[in-house]
Design a protein around this motif. Structure first.
Motif, PDB file in Angstrom:
ATOM      1  N   UNK A   1       1.000  -1.212  -0.167  1.00 16.22           N
ATOM      2  CA  UNK A   1      -0.010   0.089  -0.044  1.00 16.22           C
ATOM      3  C   UNK A   1       0.876   1.221   0.061  1.00 16.22           C
ATOM      4  N   UNK A   2       2.154   1.162   0.883  1.00 17.96           N
ATOM      5  CA  UNK A   2       2.836   2.286   0.871  1.00 17.96           C
ATOM      6  C   UNK A   2       3.628   2.641  -0.431  1.00 17.96           C
ATOM      7  N   UNK A   3       4.041   1.561  -1.070  1.00 18.12           N
ATOM      8  CA  UNK A   3       4.711   1.602  -2.666  1.00 18.12           C
ATOM      9  C   UNK A   3       3.584   2.219  -3.553  1.00 18.12           C
ATOM     10  N   UNK A   4       2.213   2.018  -3.523  1.00 20.50           N
ATOM     11  CA  UNK A   4       1.034   2.114  -4.400  1.00 20.50           C
ATOM     12  C   UNK A   4       0.644   3.548  -3.941  1.00 20.50           C
ATOM     13  N   UNK A   5       0.894   4.213  -2.871  1.00 22.80           N
ATOM     14  CA  UNK A   5       0.397   5.449  -2.448  1.00 22.80           C
ATOM     15  C   UNK A   5       0.768   6.470  -3.369  1.00 22.80           C
ATOM     16  N   UNK A   6       0.165   7.676  -3.296  1.00 19.75           N
ATOM     17  CA  UNK A   6       0.202   8.891  -4.329  1.00 19.75           C
ATOM     18  C   UNK A   6       1.702   9.490  -4.213  1.00 19.75           C
ATOM     19  N   UNK A   7       2.268   9.239  -3.244  1.00 21.27           N
ATOM     20  CA  UNK A   7       3.584   9.824  -2.929  1.00 21.27           C
ATOM     21  C   UNK A   7       4.561   9.344  -4.056  1.00 21.27           C
ATOM     22  N   UNK A   8       4.206   7.832  -4.584  1.00 18.89           N
ATOM     23  CA  UNK A   8       5.099   7.113  -5.558  1.00 18.89           C
ATOM     24  C   UNK A   8       4.650   6.644  -6.945  1.00 18.89           C
ATOM     25  N   UNK A   9       3.493   7.474  -7.148  1.00 13.62           N
ATOM     26  CA  UNK A   9       3.011   7.358  -8.338  1.00 13.62           C
ATOM     27  C   UNK A   9       4.029   7.394  -9.555  1.00 13.62           C
TER      28      UNK A   9
END
Length: 482
Positions: free
Chosen positions: A60-68
């Protein structure tokens, strides 16, 4: 010397619960993987994949907006590690493992659950403070904040009687450090640092979990970590203090924000709004809501359950019956010991377990003097004319109301008199399977320093039922493993 003895007792008590070595092993594997300079992700991937909930959080963290910008739709832990970085994921794993350990180990006592929730809330504050920045530094700050509380969590979860003594000193006006030194010989901070060393956590964590001193602020990164750790801890304490009004709570948060705004490079008003917003968000469905409910439960217990030992024993029986039969024998022993200790306000409880066919030996105990006496608490099952052999010859418990009566002293074995000369009254509860001889003997006592007490027939009946239920977890293999 006092510190060394206390620490050894603490680690022994944690190992008795059975799950602590697993936590240590997992944390050390995580830290070792984080320090791998060859970027071989295998070890850390294995740690993450061993825990379904942890895997989902990393993805979930890797797919969050921060890493789009990295393409999104990351479905493997290996790819997540490449995007987030080893340190960021490693710190996330460490934080989640620590919280999960205490969740799984949580006793039924409300004060332990409150301390755990307060710790989790401080972690939420730290994560909110670092949102939008370097995820590695953010997760590092969360771990430092959690570790800042670990010393207290270790005491409340594993050193029951010492925790109660500390609270008495606090009620008499001592500071937390003064109370800890009087009872333990060390502070919570020292215990936390010792745990960090045993878990081989990185130097940045051990440094960042220390107290922040504005006078020593030299602008180094560890001072920023210490400031976040301390601010988050203090804010969580204020937000969870039930005696504060809303206005008083807001005023204390404002004082904290003014003191930390410079080092955190955040406007004081923004800090206040962020901190109070966490309380509002969590009050709807989160840790704060559970804290409020726990405070309410604690008040209810103070009014009623404390006066109803039978109800507390019944709750312990229900918890024991809810355990699967293949649960570790040590878990069942701990549950029974805690139930007996708390239900009737005993000073000490000890569980003697049959080893082989001839010997009963103390396997677990709580209360003053128990740890020092444990090596001497052993007796042969062959008949002797004393109360312990009378107890194992019966299927129900016996209550000795006046242990200081000369006639009763004569019926106490020498090893018992040598270890416990301060007993006013005690109970002995045999744990007898449906067929066969007793497999355990549960002991609880009141001291001469306590008010005289009696055990009613209904309470004794409930205690007997609790002891019988313990036999369900017995097998020769489980005894050896306990």
């Amino acid at each position: 010397m006092v510190k060394a003895v206390l620490l050894e007792r603490l680690w022994t008590r944690m190992n008795e619960r059975g799950d602590f070595p697993l936590l240590s092993q997992s944390l050390r594997a995580t830290v070792a993987a984080m320090g791998n300079d060859d970027l071989d992700f295998g070890a850390l991937v294995q740690v993450v994949l061993s825990d379904f909930a942890l895997t989902q959080k990393v993805l979930r963290l890797a797919n969050s907006a921060m890493y789009m910008a990295f393409g999104g739709n990351i479905t493997t832990v290996t790819r997540a590690l490449m995007v987030l970085g080893m340190d960021a994921v490693g710190h996330l794993v460490v934080g989640l493992k620590i919280v999960d350990h205490f969740h799984q180990s949580a006793p039924r006592r409300i004060d332990a659950k409150l301390e755990l929730n307060r710790t989790m809330l401080s972690g939420f504050v730290a994560r909110k403070l670092t949102e939008g920045g370097d995820v590695r530094a953010g997760e590092e700050a969360v771990v430092c904040t959690l570790m800042r509380q670990v010393g207290k969590l270790l005491v409340v979860f594993y050193l029951d009687s010492e925790w109660d003594e500390i609270r008495v000193h606090l009620e008499l006006g001592a500071t937390e450090d003064e109370a800890c030194n009087q009872v333990l010989g060390v502070t919570y901070d020292e215990l936390g640092r010792e745990a960090a060393t045993r878990w081989r956590l990185p130097d940045t964590i051990r440094t960042g979990m220390s107290r922040y001193d504005p006078a020593d602020d030299d602008g180094q990164p560890q001072q920023w970590l210490r400031a976040i750790t301390n601010y988050s801890t203090e804010v969580a304490k204020v937000l969870t203090s039930p005696e504060l009004t809303d206005d008083a709570r807001a005023a204390q948060v404002a004082d904290l924000a003014r003191g930390y705004s410079r080092v955190l490079a955040t406007d004081a008003d923004a800090l206040v709004q962020m901190s109070l917003a966490i309380a509002r968000e969590e009050a709807d469905d989160g840790v704060m809501r559970e804290i409020v409910e726990l405070h309410a439960d604690a008040d209810a217990i103070a009014r009623s359950e404390r006066l109803d030992p039978e109800a507390r024993i019944a709750a312990g029986i229900a918890d024991l019956r809810a355990l699967p039969s293949d649960s570790p024998f040590s878990t069942a022993l701990t549950l029974v010991s805690e139930t007996v200790l708390a239900s009737l306000g005993f000073a000490r409880t000890i569980v003697f377990v049959r080893r082989g066919s001839n010997v009963f030996e103390a396997r677990l105990g709580f209360g003053p003097g128990v740890d020092d006496a444990m090596p001497n608490l052993t007796f042969n099952a062959a008949f002797q004319p004393d109360v312990f052999h009378l107890a194992i010859a019966n299927s129900v418990g016996i209550f000795i109301e006046n242990a200081r009566d000369p006639k009763m002293i004569a019926r106490q074995p020498a090893w018992f008199r040598a270890s416990f000369s301060d007993v006013r009254a005690f109970v002995l509860l045999p744990s007898v399977p449906q067929r066969g001889a007793p497999i355990a003997l549960v002991y609880g006592d009141w001291l001469t320093s306590q008010e005289p007490r009696r055990i009613s027939q209904r309470e004794m009946s409930a205690l007997n039922e609790l002891a019988r239920e313990l036999a369900r977890f017995f097998s020769p293999a489980s005894i050896e493993a306990a």
